[in-house]
Motif scaffolding. Structure first.
Motif, PDB file in Angstrom:
ATOM      1  N   LYS A  13       0.854  -1.181   0.000  1.00  0.00           N
ATOM      2  CA  LYS A  13       0.000   0.000   0.000  1.00  0.00           C
ATOM      3  C   LYS A  13       0.893   1.234   0.000  1.00  0.00           C
ATOM      4  N   PHE A  14       1.008   1.866  -1.172  1.00  0.00           N
ATOM      5  CA  PHE A  14       1.770   3.102  -1.324  1.00  0.00           C
ATOM      6  C   PHE A  14       0.820   4.284  -1.251  1.00  0.00           C
ATOM      7  N   LEU A  15       1.363   5.469  -1.124  1.00  0.00           N
ATOM      8  CA  LEU A  15       0.536   6.676  -1.122  1.00  0.00           C
ATOM      9  C   LEU A  15      -0.178   6.840  -2.462  1.00  0.00           C
ATOM     10  N   THR A  16       0.456   6.377  -3.525  1.00  0.00           N
ATOM     11  CA  THR A  16      -0.141   6.479  -4.864  1.00  0.00           C
ATOM     12  C   THR A  16      -1.202   5.409  -5.116  1.00  0.00           C
ATOM     13  N   GLY A  17      -1.272   4.398  -4.262  1.00  0.00           N
ATOM     14  CA  GLY A  17      -2.269   3.335  -4.404  1.00  0.00           C
ATOM     15  C   GLY A  17      -1.666   1.969  -4.122  1.00  0.00           C
ATOM     16  N   PRO A  18      -2.505   0.936  -4.168  1.00  0.00           N
ATOM     17  CA  PRO A  18      -2.013  -0.414  -3.870  1.00  0.00           C
ATOM     18  C   PRO A  18      -1.241  -1.012  -5.044  1.00  0.00           C
ATOM     19  N   ARG A  19      -0.395  -1.974  -4.725  1.00  0.00           N
ATOM     20  CA  ARG A  19       0.363  -2.691  -5.750  1.00  0.00           C
ATOM     21  C   ARG A  19       0.610  -4.110  -5.281  1.00  0.00           C
ATOM     22  N   ASN A  20       0.399  -5.074  -6.166  1.00  0.00           N
ATOM     23  CA  ASN A  20       0.715  -6.470  -5.888  1.00  0.00           C
ATOM     24  C   ASN A  20       2.027  -6.810  -6.577  1.00  0.00           C
ATOM     25  N   PHE A  25      11.605  -9.840 -10.231  1.00  0.00           N
ATOM     26  CA  PHE A  25      11.816  -8.699 -11.106  1.00  0.00           C
ATOM     27  C   PHE A  25      10.907  -7.531 -10.716  1.00  0.00           C
ATOM     28  N   GLU A  26       9.636  -7.826 -10.444  1.00  0.00           N
ATOM     29  CA  GLU A  26       8.705  -6.783  -9.995  1.00  0.00           C
ATOM     30  C   GLU A  26       9.163  -6.186  -8.666  1.00  0.00           C
ATOM     31  N   ALA A  27       9.669  -7.034  -7.795  1.00  0.00           N
ATOM     32  CA  ALA A  27      10.144  -6.560  -6.495  1.00  0.00           C
ATOM     33  C   ALA A  27      11.323  -5.606  -6.668  1.00  0.00           C
ATOM     34  N   LEU A  28      12.265  -5.951  -7.541  1.00  0.00           N
ATOM     35  CA  LEU A  28      13.403  -5.065  -7.786  1.00  0.00           C
ATOM     36  C   LEU A  28      12.941  -3.730  -8.363  1.00  0.00           C
ATOM     37  N   GLU A  29      12.010  -3.787  -9.296  1.00  0.00           N
ATOM     38  CA  GLU A  29      11.467  -2.572  -9.873  1.00  0.00           C
ATOM     39  C   GLU A  29      10.820  -1.696  -8.792  1.00  0.00           C
ATOM     40  N   CYS A  30      10.067  -2.325  -7.914  1.00  0.00           N
ATOM     41  CA  CYS A  30       9.391  -1.618  -6.828  1.00  0.00           C
ATOM     42  C   CYS A  30      10.412  -1.037  -5.834  1.00  0.00           C
ATOM     43  N   LEU A  31      11.402  -1.843  -5.474  1.00  0.00           N
ATOM     44  CA  LEU A  31      12.429  -1.394  -4.532  1.00  0.00           C
ATOM     45  C   LEU A  31      13.217  -0.208  -5.068  1.00  0.00           C
ATOM     46  N   ASN A  32      13.485  -0.192  -6.359  1.00  0.00           N
ATOM     47  CA  ASN A  32      14.293   0.866  -6.959  1.00  0.00           C
ATOM     48  C   ASN A  32      13.491   2.124  -7.297  1.00  0.00           C
ATOM     49  N   GLN A  33      12.212   1.967  -7.665  1.00  0.00           N
ATOM     50  CA  GLN A  33      11.462   3.106  -8.174  1.00  0.00           C
ATOM     51  C   GLN A  33      10.423   3.673  -7.221  1.00  0.00           C
ATOM     52  N   GLN A  34       9.804   2.836  -6.394  1.00  0.00           N
ATOM     53  CA  GLN A  34       8.698   3.311  -5.567  1.00  0.00           C
ATOM     54  C   GLN A  34       8.994   3.350  -4.076  1.00  0.00           C
ATOM     55  N   PRO A  36      10.126   4.273  -0.448  1.00  0.00           N
ATOM     56  CA  PRO A  36      10.421   5.560   0.202  1.00  0.00           C
ATOM     57  C   PRO A  36      11.915   5.680   0.541  1.00  0.00           C
ATOM     58  N   GLU A  37      12.458   6.850   0.347  1.00  0.00           N
ATOM     59  CA  GLU A  37      13.881   7.079   0.613  1.00  0.00           C
ATOM     60  C   GLU A  37      14.243   6.788   2.072  1.00  0.00           C
ATOM     61  N   TRP A  38      13.355   7.161   2.994  1.00  0.00           N
ATOM     62  CA  TRP A  38      13.661   6.975   4.424  1.00  0.00           C
ATOM     63  C   TRP A  38      13.703   5.494   4.809  1.00  0.00           C
ATOM     64  N   ALA A  39      13.135   4.601   3.984  1.00  0.00           N
ATOM     65  CA  ALA A  39      13.073   3.176   4.318  1.00  0.00           C
ATOM     66  C   ALA A  39      14.127   2.360   3.581  1.00  0.00           C
ATOM     67  N   ARG A  40      15.127   3.012   3.043  1.00  0.00           N
ATOM     68  CA  ARG A  40      16.159   2.302   2.290  1.00  0.00           C
ATOM     69  C   ARG A  40      17.352   1.993   3.185  1.00  0.00           C
ATOM     70  N   GLY A  41      17.123   1.078   4.090  1.00  0.00           N
ATOM     71  CA  GLY A  41      18.140   0.683   5.051  1.00  0.00           C
ATOM     72  C   GLY A  41      18.612  -0.747   4.827  1.00  0.00           C
ATOM     73  N   ARG A  42      18.952  -1.405   5.901  1.00  0.00           N
ATOM     74  CA  ARG A  42      19.516  -2.745   5.851  1.00  0.00           C
ATOM     75  C   ARG A  42      18.555  -3.766   5.238  1.00  0.00           C
ATOM     76  N   SER A  43      17.282  -3.733   5.637  1.00  0.00           N
ATOM     77  CA  SER A  43      16.332  -4.708   5.094  1.00  0.00           C
ATOM     78  C   SER A  43      16.054  -4.450   3.614  1.00  0.00           C
ATOM     79  N   TRP A  44      16.072  -3.197   3.190  1.00  0.00           N
ATOM     80  CA  TRP A  44      15.908  -2.850   1.781  1.00  0.00           C
ATOM     81  C   TRP A  44      17.071  -3.396   0.948  1.00  0.00           C
TER      82      TRP A  44
END
Length: 107
Positions: A13-20, A25-34, A36-44
């Motif tokens: 659930k992003f601010l722009t809407g939900p995404r499955n 590959f979809e996960a990498l796209e999501c991690l890189n493009q959508q 949040p900058e503040w959540a790009r830590g160790r688990s990211w």
């Protein structure tokens, strides 16, 4: 390079809407493009590495799914209705006290 499908999609659930997200590959796209900058830590970083490794054949889809889901939970992107409940770790109860040990010659 073939896409690696998750055992089950991850609903975000992003601010722009939900995404499955259903694959590495979809996960990498999501991690890189959508993401949040503040959540790009160790688990990211671990999720990105696991998804890349799954695409390269070094890890299985379940590992990538688990790492991605962990990063999404830490970022607060998983809706509360789809979160899996934690297993309670109830204290083990012992029905009776430990029986006394007796040794020959001891009383």
């Amino acid at each position: 390079m073939n896409d690696v499908w998750f055992p089950q999609p991850v609903a975000l659930k992003f601010l722009t809407g939900p995404r499955n997200v259903a694959s590495s590959f979809e996960a990498l796209e999501c991690l890189n493009q959508q993401w949040p900058e503040w959540a790009r830590g160790r688990s990211w970083r671990a999720a990105r590495r696991a998804c890349r490794d799954a695409l390269d054949g070094w890890r299985i889809a379940r590992d990538a799914h688990k790492a991605f889901l962990k990063a999404a939970r830490r970022a607060g992107l998983v809706p509360s209705a789809t979160r899996s409940p934690r297993k309670s770790r109830a204290a083990r109860t012992i029905g009776s006290p430990r029986p006394e040990m007796t040794f020959s010659g001891w009383q």
